[in-house]
Design an enzyme around this catalytic site. Sequence first.
Site, PDB file in Angstrom:
ATOM      1  N   GLY A   6      66.385 -61.237  39.599  1.00 40.34           N
ATOM      2  CA  GLY A   6      67.289 -60.544  40.528  1.00 40.34           C
ATOM      3  C   GLY A   6      67.197 -61.165  41.905  1.00 40.34           C
ATOM      4  O   GLY A   6      66.262 -61.930  42.199  1.00 40.34           O
ATOM      5  N   CYS A  27      58.218 -60.103  43.643  1.00 42.63           N
ATOM      6  CA  CYS A  27      59.361 -60.227  44.545  1.00 42.63           C
ATOM      7  C   CYS A  27      59.409 -61.659  45.060  1.00 42.63           C
ATOM      8  O   CYS A  27      58.380 -62.205  45.477  1.00 42.63           O
ATOM      9  CB  CYS A  27      59.215 -59.253  45.716  1.00 42.63           C
ATOM     10  SG  CYS A  27      60.593 -59.298  46.876  1.00 42.63           S
ATOM     11  N   LEU A  28      60.590 -62.237  45.033  1.00 48.04           N
ATOM     12  CA  LEU A  28      60.722 -63.623  45.487  1.00 48.04           C
ATOM     13  C   LEU A  28      60.465 -63.730  46.989  1.00 48.04           C
ATOM     14  O   LEU A  28      60.174 -64.821  47.485  1.00 48.04           O
ATOM     15  CB  LEU A  28      62.117 -64.166  45.132  1.00 48.04           C
ATOM     16  CG  LEU A  28      62.404 -64.234  43.626  1.00 48.04           C
ATOM     17  CD1 LEU A  28      63.852 -64.642  43.359  1.00 48.04           C
ATOM     18  CD2 LEU A  28      61.439 -65.188  42.915  1.00 48.04           C
ATOM     19  N   HIS A  70      66.183 -53.373  48.194  1.00 50.25           N
ATOM     20  CA  HIS A  70      66.344 -54.459  49.181  1.00 50.25           C
ATOM     21  C   HIS A  70      67.549 -54.170  50.088  1.00 50.25           C
ATOM     22  O   HIS A  70      67.504 -54.432  51.292  1.00 50.25           O
ATOM     23  CB  HIS A  70      66.579 -55.803  48.487  1.00 50.25           C
ATOM     24  CG  HIS A  70      65.330 -56.538  48.096  1.00 50.25           C
ATOM     25  ND1 HIS A  70      64.358 -56.911  48.996  1.00 50.25           N
ATOM     26  CD2 HIS A  70      64.896 -56.996  46.900  1.00 50.25           C
ATOM     27  CE1 HIS A  70      63.379 -57.562  48.373  1.00 50.25           C
ATOM     28  NE2 HIS A  70      63.686 -57.619  47.088  1.00 50.25           N
TER      29      HIS A  70
END
Length: 173
Positions: free
Chosen positions: A46, A95-96, A141
């Site tokens: 995502g 989480c990126l 986010h």
Amino acid sequence: MAKRPILIHPDPRLKTEAKPVGVISDEVKRLAEDMLETMYDAPGIGLAAPQVGVLSRLLVMDCIKEEDQPPRPMVLINPVVRWTSDETNVYEEGCLSIPEQYAEVERPAEVEVTWMTLDGTEASERFDGLWATCVQHEIDHLDGKLFIDYLKPLRRQMITRKMQKLKREQARA
Ligand code: K1U
Ligand code: ZN
């Protein structure tokens, strides 16, 4: 299509509520394409627009992990959670924008979400499993919320300090 740099926590843009998308312009279409390329390249399942520095309510996701299944790239514009199940799931999230840090987060096991597609039509779907976890993580986010905000303050501070160190090292390199 072009890859875009992913913001690393802490960054004020990751703590800001994103604004609804108005017109689905060529710029919005390019953003969605770029975000899908960025997500697949990372790799991730995502990505939300604030993670690439754009404070608009748009997210992409594809939670198909099996090699033998076709990809399912999804673009959700102005997504809204309409319903959540009472049953919850715990998933070890990453989480990126917080690389190499993982923690268990409890969320509703199923959610019903409505959104606008890239061709301007309304869509609605009930998500479960990893899809439900991912869509909730990405909508967070858009609301300026990170998965570490669900953790105890001490753990959150430790992760934030690690990320500050990582950013200092990246800036020096
Ligand atoms: O929003 C993001 O930062 C992307 C994030 C999404 C996510 C992961 C786990 C639970 C909820 C939401 C990621 O994609 S982290 C990378 C990741 O989970 C992954 C990468 C490759 C294959 C499988 C998973
Ligand atoms: Zn994330």
